[in-house]
Design a protein around this motif. Structure first.
Motif, PDB file in Angstrom:
ATOM      1  N   VAL A 104      56.041  20.021  17.927  1.00  0.00           N
ATOM      2  CA  VAL A 104      55.391  20.679  16.796  1.00  0.00           C
ATOM      3  C   VAL A 104      56.274  20.548  15.555  1.00  0.00           C
ATOM      4  N   LEU A 109      52.438  17.510  17.044  1.00  0.00           N
ATOM      5  CA  LEU A 109      51.461  18.467  17.552  1.00  0.00           C
ATOM      6  C   LEU A 109      51.387  19.626  16.575  1.00  0.00           C
ATOM      7  N   GLY A 110      50.298  20.376  16.650  1.00  0.00           N
ATOM      8  CA  GLY A 110      50.176  21.586  15.845  1.00  0.00           C
ATOM      9  C   GLY A 110      49.867  22.769  16.730  1.00  0.00           C
ATOM     10  N   GLU A 112      47.918  25.154  16.241  1.00  0.00           N
ATOM     11  CA  GLU A 112      46.490  25.459  16.207  1.00  0.00           C
ATOM     12  C   GLU A 112      45.629  24.283  16.647  1.00  0.00           C
ATOM     13  N   ASP A 113      46.263  23.186  17.055  1.00  0.00           N
ATOM     14  CA  ASP A 113      45.491  22.064  17.588  1.00  0.00           C
ATOM     15  C   ASP A 113      44.700  22.520  18.806  1.00  0.00           C
ATOM     16  N   LYS A 114      43.457  22.088  18.887  1.00  0.00           N
ATOM     17  CA  LYS A 114      42.601  22.466  20.005  1.00  0.00           C
ATOM     18  C   LYS A 114      42.852  21.542  21.199  1.00  0.00           C
ATOM     19  N   ASP A 117      40.952  18.422  21.209  1.00  0.00           N
ATOM     20  CA  ASP A 117      41.373  17.387  20.267  1.00  0.00           C
ATOM     21  C   ASP A 117      42.555  16.586  20.810  1.00  0.00           C
ATOM     22  N   VAL A 118      43.483  17.280  21.466  1.00  0.00           N
ATOM     23  CA  VAL A 118      44.669  16.597  21.996  1.00  0.00           C
ATOM     24  C   VAL A 118      44.337  15.847  23.280  1.00  0.00           C
ATOM     25  N   THR A 135      43.861  26.782  21.957  1.00  0.00           N
ATOM     26  CA  THR A 135      44.875  26.134  21.131  1.00  0.00           C
ATOM     27  C   THR A 135      46.161  25.873  21.918  1.00  0.00           C
ATOM     28  N   VAL A 136      46.998  25.025  21.345  1.00  0.00           N
ATOM     29  CA  VAL A 136      48.318  24.752  21.926  1.00  0.00           C
ATOM     30  C   VAL A 136      49.113  26.048  22.038  1.00  0.00           C
TER      31      VAL A 136
END
Length: 361
Positions: A104, A109-110, A112-114, A117-118, A135-136
């Motif tokens: 992150v 990576l984020g 709040e990434d779903k 999405d990853v 989220t992550v």
């Protein structure tokens, strides 16, 4: 499948984080420590314990050690060397969370990434319910609501031949009813299976490589590695753990199927202490992300010492660390009971830590 033969992996890895830089150890620091050997001897008297080891480190230097019980069941095999390797089980999760937060910090990576999405396949194939909401950050903190694949009853502690891929574990979790909404805390090893998959996708390397490159090598953890084999045994001198079969007879689980769960770091008191020392001193995770680490248990010595624990068939381990990162007490016990009865061993480990780290309190 009977409950006794279902694989169990429990123990929330956690640690206190602090930014203070330690001063050199003094004679007073040493004087405040209790008798480590006596504490380990008392721990080994706990019902269900085969052998126990522990070492205390102050500012990276060993300040005490202890070993008691035996290497094998029935008092056989002599004592376990105090600096032996052992399975840290769910303490592995804290190392994995560290790597995720490093990614992150690197912008790969984020928080709040779903999940969808990853790892798009989780939604495309419905492997994970509500993957588009999770989220992550929720995976790190066990607030995704994803069930624990361990509760599926599909995995046998004595299965040393079946090779499982991470997606097999995720699919098994999908068969377990959801018992929490995204945002609600519910401990689940499946969260960290998914985080491990993210590490591999984002870096292009397997988890073992990233653990070594980012943690083990930089911290001088020369005797630590991530087990990944279907039938894995600990390298070098160590104690053997046992787990009851369907008839209640303890069976040697010196080898495990490391493809189940992924919580397979094998370490030593010295090495695991090095990890917590660096973590608590703010050397592994960017300062603005440290608060995202799993919650601490500031439970000893007036709240100045926290713990991280892990258990699996035949083994229980815990590392106590001061909030300033100066002092660590790493312990491991080999067992001959199931996970439910092993809970008492965790209580005994806490008493041992109190006797050593905060004597007289």
């Amino acid at each position: 499948m009977s409950r006794a033969r279902t694989v169990g992996l429990t123990g929330l890895a956690s640690a206190m984080l602090a930014l203070s830089i330690p001063a050199p150890a003094t004679a007073a620091d040493q004087a405040r420590l209790g008798d480590v050997q006596q504490a380990i001897r008392n721990l080994a008297k706990t019902d269900g314990v085969v052998g126990a080891i522990g070492e205390v480190y102050v500012d990276g230097r060993r300040a005490g050690k202890g070993t008691a019980g035996s290497r094998l069941l029935g008092g056989k095999g002599g004592r376990i060397p105090a600096d032996s390797r052992y399975r840290i089980a769910s303490q592995t999760k804290l190392m994995e969370a560290t790597i995720i937060l490093q990614l992150v910090g690197e912008g790969k990576l984020g928080l709040e990434d779903k999940l969808s999405d990853v790892l798009p396949e989780m939604a495309e194939h419905d492997y994970v319910d509500r993957a588009g909401e999770i989220t992550v950050q929720q995976l790190i903190r066990h607030t995704s609501g994803i069930p624990d694949f361990m509760e599926s009853g599909k995995f046998d502690v004595f299965d040393f031949t079946t090779s499982y891929k991470p997606i097999d574990l995720v699919k098994a979790a999908r068969t377990v009813p959801r018992q929490g909404e995204p945002g609600q805390y519910r401990y689940s090893t499946t969260n960290y299976v998914l985080l491990g998959m993210m590490i591999e996708k984002v870096t292009g390397h397997d988890r073992a490589t990233e653990f070594k490159r980012r943690l083990f090598a930089p911290l001088g953890m020369k005797h630590t590695y991530l087990a990944t084999k279907v039938s894995d045994r600990i390298k070098g001198p160590h104690g053997h753990g046992y787990y009851p079969d369907d008839q209640g007879v303890p069976r040697d689980v010196d080898r495990i199927n490391a493809t189940i769960g992924g919580q397979g770091v094998i370490s030593t008191p010295h090495d695991v202490s090095a990890f917590y020392r660096a973590l608590n001193q703010g050397k592994l995770v960017p300062s603005d992300l440290q608060k995202q680490m799993p919650r601490p248990f500031p439970e000893l010595c007036g709240g100045t010492v926290s713990s991280a624990s892990g258990s699996m068939p035949g083994t229980s381990s815990v590392t106590f660390s001061s909030v300033d990162g100066r002092t660590q007490f790493a312990m491991a016990a080999t067992l001959k009971v199931d996970n439910e009865k092993a809970m008492a061993v965790g209580d005994a480990m806490k008493k041992a830590a109190e006797a050593v780290l905060c004597p007289g309190q």
